[in-house]
Write an enzyme that holds these catalytic residues in place. Sequence first.
Site, PDB file in Angstrom:
ATOM      1  N   TYR A 257     -12.051 -16.686 -17.664  1.00  0.00           N
ATOM      2  CA  TYR A 257     -11.571 -15.926 -18.825  1.00  0.00           C
ATOM      3  C   TYR A 257     -10.864 -14.655 -18.357  1.00  0.00           C
ATOM      4  CZ  TYR A 257     -14.301 -18.858 -21.943  1.00  0.00           C
ATOM      5  OH  TYR A 257     -14.799 -19.928 -22.637  1.00  0.00           O
ATOM      6  N   GLY A 259      -9.507 -10.844 -18.873  1.00  0.00           N
ATOM      7  CA  GLY A 259     -10.141  -9.754 -19.622  1.00  0.00           C
ATOM      8  C   GLY A 259      -9.807  -8.401 -19.045  1.00  0.00           C
ATOM      9  N   CYS A 266     -23.739  -6.083 -10.133  1.00  0.00           N
ATOM     10  CA  CYS A 266     -23.658  -6.950  -8.947  1.00  0.00           C
ATOM     11  C   CYS A 266     -22.251  -7.122  -8.381  1.00  0.00           C
ATOM     12  CB  CYS A 266     -24.267  -8.307  -9.277  1.00  0.00           C
ATOM     13  SG  CYS A 266     -26.038  -8.192  -9.577  1.00  0.00           S
ATOM     14  N   ARG A 334     -23.873  -0.657 -16.229  1.00  0.00           N
ATOM     15  CA  ARG A 334     -23.431  -0.325 -14.878  1.00  0.00           C
ATOM     16  C   ARG A 334     -22.039  -0.908 -14.625  1.00  0.00           C
ATOM     17  NH1 ARG A 334     -28.985  -1.789 -11.678  1.00  0.00           N
ATOM     18  NH2 ARG A 334     -29.102  -3.389 -13.276  1.00  0.00           N
TER      19      ARG A 334
HETATM   20  N1  LIG Z   1     -29.296  -7.372 -12.049  1.00  0.00           N
HETATM   21  C1  LIG Z   1     -28.910  -8.583 -11.709  1.00  0.00           C
HETATM   22  O1  LIG Z   1     -28.340  -9.333 -12.498  1.00  0.00           O
HETATM   23  C2  LIG Z   1     -29.167  -9.112 -10.319  1.00  0.00           C
HETATM   24  C3  LIG Z   1     -29.043 -10.486 -10.066  1.00  0.00           C
HETATM   25  C4  LIG Z   1     -29.290 -10.950  -8.778  1.00  0.00           C
HETATM   26  C5  LIG Z   1     -29.639 -10.062  -7.762  1.00  0.00           C
HETATM   27  N2  LIG Z   1     -29.719  -8.722  -8.045  1.00  0.00           N
HETATM   28  C6  LIG Z   1     -30.112  -7.827  -6.960  1.00  0.00           C
HETATM   29  O2  LIG Z   1     -31.496  -7.537  -7.100  1.00  0.00           O
HETATM   30  C7  LIG Z   1     -31.768  -6.190  -6.706  1.00  0.00           C
HETATM   31  C8  LIG Z   1     -32.416  -5.428  -7.843  1.00  0.00           C
HETATM   32  O3  LIG Z   1     -31.489  -5.356  -8.903  1.00  0.00           O
HETATM   33  P1  LIG Z   1     -31.918  -4.862 -10.360  1.00  0.00           P
HETATM   34  O4  LIG Z   1     -30.710  -4.991 -11.219  1.00  0.00           O
HETATM   35  O5  LIG Z   1     -33.174  -5.541 -10.758  1.00  0.00           O
HETATM   36  O6  LIG Z   1     -32.218  -3.306 -10.030  1.00  0.00           O
HETATM   37  P2  LIG Z   1     -32.812  -2.194 -11.023  1.00  0.00           P
HETATM   38  O7  LIG Z   1     -32.124  -0.949 -10.645  1.00  0.00           O
HETATM   39  O8  LIG Z   1     -32.777  -2.683 -12.435  1.00  0.00           O
HETATM   40  O9  LIG Z   1     -34.356  -2.105 -10.598  1.00  0.00           O
HETATM   41  C9  LIG Z   1     -34.799  -1.629  -9.364  1.00  0.00           C
HETATM   42  C10 LIG Z   1     -36.196  -1.060  -9.536  1.00  0.00           C
HETATM   43  O10 LIG Z   1     -36.745  -0.742  -8.254  1.00  0.00           O
HETATM   44  C11 LIG Z   1     -37.562   0.397  -8.413  1.00  0.00           C
HETATM   45  N3  LIG Z   1     -37.860   0.977  -7.090  1.00  0.00           N
HETATM   46  C12 LIG Z   1     -37.070   1.733  -6.288  1.00  0.00           C
HETATM   47  N4  LIG Z   1     -37.713   2.041  -5.151  1.00  0.00           N
HETATM   48  C13 LIG Z   1     -38.935   1.480  -5.218  1.00  0.00           C
HETATM   49  C14 LIG Z   1     -40.065   1.416  -4.349  1.00  0.00           C
HETATM   50  N5  LIG Z   1     -40.044   2.025  -3.155  1.00  0.00           N
HETATM   51  N6  LIG Z   1     -41.146   0.737  -4.747  1.00  0.00           N
HETATM   52  C15 LIG Z   1     -41.181   0.125  -5.930  1.00  0.00           C
HETATM   53  N7  LIG Z   1     -40.147   0.134  -6.813  1.00  0.00           N
HETATM   54  C16 LIG Z   1     -39.037   0.800  -6.458  1.00  0.00           C
HETATM   55  C17 LIG Z   1     -36.784   1.279  -9.349  1.00  0.00           C
HETATM   56  O11 LIG Z   1     -37.588   2.268  -9.957  1.00  0.00           O
HETATM   57  C18 LIG Z   1     -36.267   0.230 -10.349  1.00  0.00           C
HETATM   58  O12 LIG Z   1     -37.176   0.068 -11.429  1.00  0.00           O
HETATM   59  C19 LIG Z   1     -30.423  -5.627  -6.245  1.00  0.00           C
HETATM   60  O13 LIG Z   1     -30.298  -5.807  -4.859  1.00  0.00           O
HETATM   61  C20 LIG Z   1     -29.422  -6.482  -6.967  1.00  0.00           C
HETATM   62  O14 LIG Z   1     -28.183  -6.558  -6.293  1.00  0.00           O
HETATM   63  C21 LIG Z   1     -29.517  -8.227  -9.292  1.00  0.00           C
END
Ligand SMILES: NC(=O)c1ccc[n+]([C@@H]2O[C@H](COP(=O)([O-])OP(=O)(O)OC[C@H]3O[C@@H](n4cnc5c(N)ncnc54)[C@H](O)[C@@H]3O)[C@@H](O)[C@H]2O)c1
Length: 442
Positions: A257, A259, A266, A334
């Site tokens: 798509y 946009g 990500c 984000r």
């Molecule tokens: N959001 C997505 O759609 C998605 C999909 C696949 C992979 N990922 C990957 O997964 C990872 C997490 O992404 P997210 O979107 O869930 O991040 P997020 O920012 O929503 O959550 C991260 C959490 O980690 C916590 N945190 C930080 N340091 C910490 C510690 N020392 N101990 C415990 N908790 C701690 C933070 O307080 C926060 O709540 C990233 O590497 C991202 O690239 C994200």
Amino acid sequence: MKVTVFGIGYVGLVQGAVLAEVGHDVCCVDVDPTKIEKLKNGVIPIYEPGLETLVKENFESGRLRFTTSAEEGVSHGEIQFIAVGTPPDEDGSADLKYVLAVAETIATHMDAYKVVVDKSTVPVGTADKVSQKITQVLKERNVAYPFDVISNPEFLKEGSAVSDCMRPDRIIIGTDSDRAEEAMRELYAPFNRNHEKILVMDVRSAELTKYAANCMLATKISFMNEMANLAEKLGADIEHVRQGIGSDPRIGYHFIYPGIGYGGSCFPKDVQALIKTADSIKFDATLLKAVEARNYAQKNVLFEKVQHYFSGDLKGKIFAVWGLSFKPNTDDMREAPSRVLMESLWEAGAIVQAYDPEAMEETQRIYGSKESLNLVGTKEAALRNADALLILTEWQAFKAPDFEFIKSQLKTPVIFDGRNLYEPYRMSSKGFTYVSIGRADS
Ligand SMILES: NC(=O)c1ccc[n+]([C@@H]2O[C@H](COP(=O)([O-])OP(=O)(O)OC[C@H]3O[C@@H](n4cnc5c(N)ncnc54)[C@H](O)[C@@H]3O)[C@@H](O)[C@H]2O)c1
């Protein structure tokens, strides 16, 4: 099985809740006490369809618990997931400080064998760094517990994260340890009944697979946006082109798509991080750089169209904005294209009157109170006395609106649609000036 998840964000919370749902005993650890307190009180800090019920039910059953105590978390699970953020560093590479902090925490408190699972998206070589950190801390403690660090990247999509986790397309396990592989196979057995979804490979390949997947998807989007910009200049209609190529099974309809650019937590950071990884080994990732450059430019395309239409005079103009989140069914802002656009509008002296079904609170949190941002409770209220309507996210609720009502509310009937939701000929027959992406204006 007893499982601990560090980092209770989009990935950690969904993963924890889904593992609890199939019967595992899950301890969720986060450093954010407000978040943990909310979760204990049944308040879900993010919007994700189906998540609230899943979290509440499993919390009440006792299979899902929340804590800020790292010690409790480490002693709970044989399997320790690291699901913390890996945001871009100043130079665009993935910042591993949170991942390594968790590694240190695990090593500080462990007193038996652990499988440490990198669930966060991390550059190739991170598992080695996590291993080194754990080894170093254990050495400082003068103890020698066995452990394995494995890669198990997450492929969930925000907006359908729960069902993606419940029914994964594939489960990638990067390890050369039989013990860790067996533990992960047992953990994921409930998700692997229909057919074999587990792919076991070496750690580095697993780490790269995650980046390759996101970069491929980002490439599809940037490719389509490039085609859209070309179509516009050549007098073609990108929506015809999209269907014309999507019907080829080698290409397919997904992710083509056109946009206003990809956003979210990500794609932007992962494309950047892989470019940086390539740079670090003196490999020039020309394609990825082009994908990123196209996306950066694409986020300005709608603003340029608005400016052109109003001959550069946006001062004091009111813009109704429908959609703020980077995509539908999430409250995630984000890297959302809406942010670039709103910030450009503000810079030009315009006022934004915006509505989003889920991302209003997050928008308020990011921008605070400002005179030039008016967040309103309905899509109808956003239209009141506006000079034009801008559509930035393709929420279902925007797909078949009451066009007569829109016309009655806008000062002039003009719509800038960053998601190509409507047919240009219909819009002109309804009396609108309709500006979309990769098609002639009507
Ligand atoms: N959001 C997505 O759609 C998605 C999909 C696949 C992979 N990922 C990957 O997964 C990872 C997490 O992404 P997210 O979107 O869930 O991040 P997020 O920012 O929503 O959550 C991260 C959490 O980690 C916590 N945190 C930080 N340091 C910490 C510690 N020392 N101990 C415990 N908790 C701690 C933070 O307080 C926060 O709540 C990233 O590497 C991202 O690239 C994200």
